[in-house]
Design a protein around this motif. Structure first.
Motif, PDB file in Angstrom:
ATOM      1  N   UNK A  35       0.830  -1.203   0.000  1.00  0.00           N
ATOM      2  CA  UNK A  35       0.000   0.000   0.000  1.00  0.00           C
ATOM      3  C   UNK A  35       0.865   1.253   0.000  1.00  0.00           C
ATOM      4  N   UNK A  36       1.886   1.276   0.863  1.00  0.00           N
ATOM      5  CA  UNK A  36       2.774   2.442   0.919  1.00  0.00           C
ATOM      6  C   UNK A  36       3.515   2.644  -0.398  1.00  0.00           C
ATOM      7  N   UNK A  37       4.014   1.567  -0.984  1.00  0.00           N
ATOM      8  CA  UNK A  37       4.682   1.674  -2.264  1.00  0.00           C
ATOM      9  C   UNK A  37       3.729   2.174  -3.346  1.00  0.00           C
ATOM     10  N   UNK A  38       2.503   1.675  -3.323  1.00  0.00           N
ATOM     11  CA  UNK A  38       1.512   2.125  -4.283  1.00  0.00           C
ATOM     12  C   UNK A  38       1.199   3.612  -4.135  1.00  0.00           C
ATOM     13  N   UNK A  39       1.115   4.089  -2.899  1.00  0.00           N
ATOM     14  CA  UNK A  39       0.867   5.507  -2.681  1.00  0.00           C
ATOM     15  C   UNK A  39       2.037   6.357  -3.162  1.00  0.00           C
ATOM     16  N   UNK A  40       3.235   5.921  -2.861  1.00  0.00           N
ATOM     17  CA  UNK A  40       4.415   6.682  -3.278  1.00  0.00           C
ATOM     18  C   UNK A  40       4.533   6.713  -4.794  1.00  0.00           C
ATOM     19  N   UNK A  41       4.340   5.586  -5.432  1.00  0.00           N
ATOM     20  CA  UNK A  41       4.432   5.521  -6.891  1.00  0.00           C
ATOM     21  C   UNK A  41       3.284   6.293  -7.540  1.00  0.00           C
ATOM     22  N   UNK A  42       2.101   6.255  -6.933  1.00  0.00           N
ATOM     23  CA  UNK A  42       0.936   6.938  -7.475  1.00  0.00           C
ATOM     24  C   UNK A  42       1.057   8.449  -7.418  1.00  0.00           C
ATOM     25  N   UNK A  43       1.798   8.981  -6.495  1.00  0.00           N
ATOM     26  CA  UNK A  43       1.962  10.443  -6.359  1.00  0.00           C
ATOM     27  C   UNK A  43       2.909  11.018  -7.377  1.00  0.00           C
ATOM     28  N   UNK A  44       3.679  10.209  -8.015  1.00  0.00           N
ATOM     29  CA  UNK A  44       4.647  10.711  -8.996  1.00  0.00           C
ATOM     30  C   UNK A  44       3.925  10.946 -10.240  1.00  0.00           C
TER      31      UNK A  44
END
Length: 105
Positions: A96-105
């Motif tokens: 989930x955290x990785x998805x959020x970080x990648x999604x914000x880029x």
């Protein structure tokens, strides 16, 4: 657990670097094989002895590194088997955290 992984990766990099140095030294020794003289012969013999010792110690270090890696893998496997839901939760949280970080880029 990440400290163990970082330590193992650092040790693997060190082993790789030492192998490269040994290889370069052996190549240098073979390139200077036609050089004559007592000092050169003595130096070559001393370097060859030290290279042999380094290879032996490197082999020992690799064996220890492999043993540590296997122990870490066994410990991780045991932990996952003892508490599978915790492991699933941690994996989902990291995802989930990785998805959020990648999604914000």
């Amino acid at each position: 657990m990440s400290d163990t992984r970082a330590s193992v990766e650092a040790q693997e990099q060190l082993v790789s670097d030492i192998k490269a140095v040994i290889s370069d030294a052996e190549e240098m020794l073979s390139a200077t094989a036609d050089q004559a003289g007592e000092k050169v012969a003595t130096l070559r013999a001393r370097v060859q002895a030290r290279l042999h010792d380094a290879k032996v110690r490197l082999g020992d270090a690799e064996a220890v590194l492999v043993a540590k890696t296997k122990a870490a893998a066994r410990a991780t496997d045991a932990y996952v088997h003892e508490s599978p839901w915790t492991s699933i939760g941690v994996a989902a949280g990291v995802g989930l955290l990785l998805g959020l970080v990648i999604g914000r880029r």
